[in-house]
Design a protein around this motif. Structure first.
Motif, short mmCIF file in Angstrom:
data_model
loop_
_atom_site.label_atom_id
_atom_site.label_comp_id
_atom_site.label_asym_id
_atom_site.label_seq_id
_atom_site.Cartn_x
_atom_site.Cartn_y
_atom_site.Cartn_z
N UNK A 70 -20.79 -20.40 -15.86
CA UNK A 70 -20.73 -18.96 -16.13
C UNK A 70 -20.76 -18.81 -17.65
N UNK A 71 -21.96 -18.79 -18.22
CA UNK A 71 -22.08 -18.85 -19.68
C UNK A 71 -21.30 -17.79 -20.43
N UNK A 72 -21.26 -16.56 -19.91
CA UNK A 72 -20.57 -15.49 -20.64
C UNK A 72 -19.07 -15.71 -20.72
N UNK A 73 -18.53 -16.49 -19.79
CA UNK A 73 -17.09 -16.80 -19.81
C UNK A 73 -16.83 -18.18 -20.40
N UNK A 74 -17.88 -18.84 -20.85
CA UNK A 74 -17.71 -20.18 -21.42
C UNK A 74 -17.32 -21.22 -20.38
N UNK A 75 -17.66 -20.94 -19.12
CA UNK A 75 -17.25 -21.86 -18.05
C UNK A 75 -18.40 -22.79 -17.69
N UNK A 125 -13.45 -24.46 -5.37
CA UNK A 125 -12.56 -24.67 -6.51
C UNK A 125 -13.24 -24.21 -7.80
N UNK A 126 -14.50 -24.60 -7.99
CA UNK A 126 -15.21 -24.26 -9.22
C UNK A 126 -15.52 -22.77 -9.29
N UNK A 127 -15.83 -22.14 -8.17
CA UNK A 127 -16.10 -20.71 -8.17
C UNK A 127 -14.84 -19.90 -8.51
N UNK A 128 -13.68 -20.34 -7.99
CA UNK A 128 -12.42 -19.66 -8.35
C UNK A 128 -12.16 -19.81 -9.84
N UNK A 129 -12.41 -21.03 -10.37
CA UNK A 129 -12.20 -21.25 -11.80
C UNK A 129 -13.12 -20.36 -12.63
N UNK A 130 -14.30 -20.03 -12.09
CA UNK A 130 -15.27 -19.19 -12.81
C UNK A 130 -14.97 -17.71 -12.65
N UNK A 131 -13.93 -17.36 -11.87
CA UNK A 131 -13.51 -15.98 -11.77
C UNK A 131 -13.87 -15.26 -10.50
N UNK A 132 -14.42 -15.97 -9.50
CA UNK A 132 -14.73 -15.34 -8.22
C UNK A 132 -13.54 -15.47 -7.27
N UNK A 133 -13.39 -14.48 -6.40
CA UNK A 133 -12.29 -14.49 -5.44
C UNK A 133 -12.73 -15.12 -4.13
N UNK A 134 -12.00 -16.13 -3.70
CA UNK A 134 -12.25 -16.79 -2.42
C UNK A 134 -10.91 -17.09 -1.76
N UNK A 135 -10.64 -16.70 -0.54
CA UNK A 135 -11.52 -15.84 0.27
C UNK A 135 -11.50 -14.41 -0.25
N UNK A 190 -24.65 -11.45 -16.73
CA UNK A 190 -23.45 -12.22 -16.40
C UNK A 190 -23.71 -12.91 -15.07
N UNK A 191 -23.95 -14.21 -15.13
CA UNK A 191 -24.29 -14.96 -13.93
C UNK A 191 -23.32 -16.12 -13.73
N UNK A 192 -23.14 -16.47 -12.47
CA UNK A 192 -22.47 -17.71 -12.08
C UNK A 192 -23.51 -18.52 -11.33
N UNK A 193 -23.82 -19.69 -11.87
CA UNK A 193 -24.90 -20.50 -11.31
C UNK A 193 -24.32 -21.78 -10.71
N UNK A 194 -24.75 -22.06 -9.48
CA UNK A 194 -24.36 -23.30 -8.80
C UNK A 194 -25.56 -24.24 -8.79
N UNK A 195 -25.37 -25.44 -9.35
CA UNK A 195 -26.38 -26.48 -9.26
C UNK A 195 -25.78 -27.65 -8.49
N UNK A 196 -26.60 -28.31 -7.68
CA UNK A 196 -26.08 -29.44 -6.92
C UNK A 196 -27.18 -30.47 -6.73
N UNK A 197 -26.78 -31.72 -6.64
CA UNK A 197 -27.74 -32.77 -6.37
C UNK A 197 -27.06 -33.89 -5.60
N UNK A 198 -27.85 -34.58 -4.77
CA UNK A 198 -27.32 -35.68 -3.99
C UNK A 198 -28.17 -36.92 -4.18
N UNK A 199 -27.51 -38.06 -4.36
CA UNK A 199 -28.19 -39.34 -4.49
C UNK A 199 -27.50 -40.34 -3.59
N UNK A 200 -28.27 -41.03 -2.76
CA UNK A 200 -27.72 -42.11 -1.96
C UNK A 200 -27.63 -43.37 -2.82
#
Length: 198
Positions: free
Chosen positions: A116-121, A188-198, A68-78
């Protein structure tokens, strides 16, 4: 009894993203995604950032299907008038990028994807920052590049360090986006995936 917390993984080897994510005080792992970052033909810079953030998160999630993983991917383009500028990779390319951007308004598109694949997120958000570059002289560009060597930064602009001296103004609703990870949208996305912040 509390449910076990999913493993949080940052799909990036960027030290800038790692430092930003540490601000949230959540334990996380770092795993390099194996993703080709070549733009498609006539691919818009904002679309490229979103596609690559999704690809990075998916590559790492696919390698951890047994957990059960929550994965963050990010990329930046000018984005210079619709032309994507990625990581320069060399002094010559960085110099070329900065000469093209001097005196210009440039958008930096930073996308973040949380899976979060196991939660379909699976969700992606985009944070765009508009930057006004000063009318830089060739000597200023060369001094900056010699001091900072920002060859792993999109558009060669390391705004969290000496790159701030290249700019007249920054317009953003998610200020950490310019450094490489938009933390407001990430939270915002981490809360939607089920993590508590703060």
């Amino acid at each position: 009894m509390d449910e076990p917390r999913p493993t949080l993984i940052l799909a990036s080897t960027s030290p800038y993203r790692r430092e930003l994510l540490q601000r949230l005080r959540l334990p996380f792992e770092v795993q390099a995604p194996d993703v080709d970052e070549t733009p498609g033909p006539r691919e818009a810079p904002d679309g490229l950032a979103q596609r690559l953030s999704q690809a990075k998160a998916a590559a790492v999630a696919d390698s951890r299907r047994d957990a059960d993983v929550v994965v963050i991917g990010s990329d930046q383009v000018a984005d210079l008038h619709g032309q994507p500028l990625g990581k320069p990779g060399s002094h010559a390319r960085a110099s070329e990028q900065l000469r093209a951007m001097r005196g210009q308004r440039v958008q930096f598109h930073t996308a973040v994807t949380v899976l979060r694949p196991r939660a379909g997120h699976a969700r992606t958000l985009l944070a765009s920052v508009t930057v006004q570059f000063r009318r830089l002289s060739d000597a200023e560009i060369e001094r900056y590049l010699a001091a900072e060597q920002p060859y792993d930064c999109a558009g060669s602009a390391k705004a969290e360090a000496l790159g701030i001296t290249l700019l007249d103004a920054i317009e953003s609703d998610d200020p950490t986006a310019l450094i490489g990870l938009p933390l407001i949208r990430t939270c915002q996305l981490l809360r939607e995936a089920g993590l508590q912040l703060p």
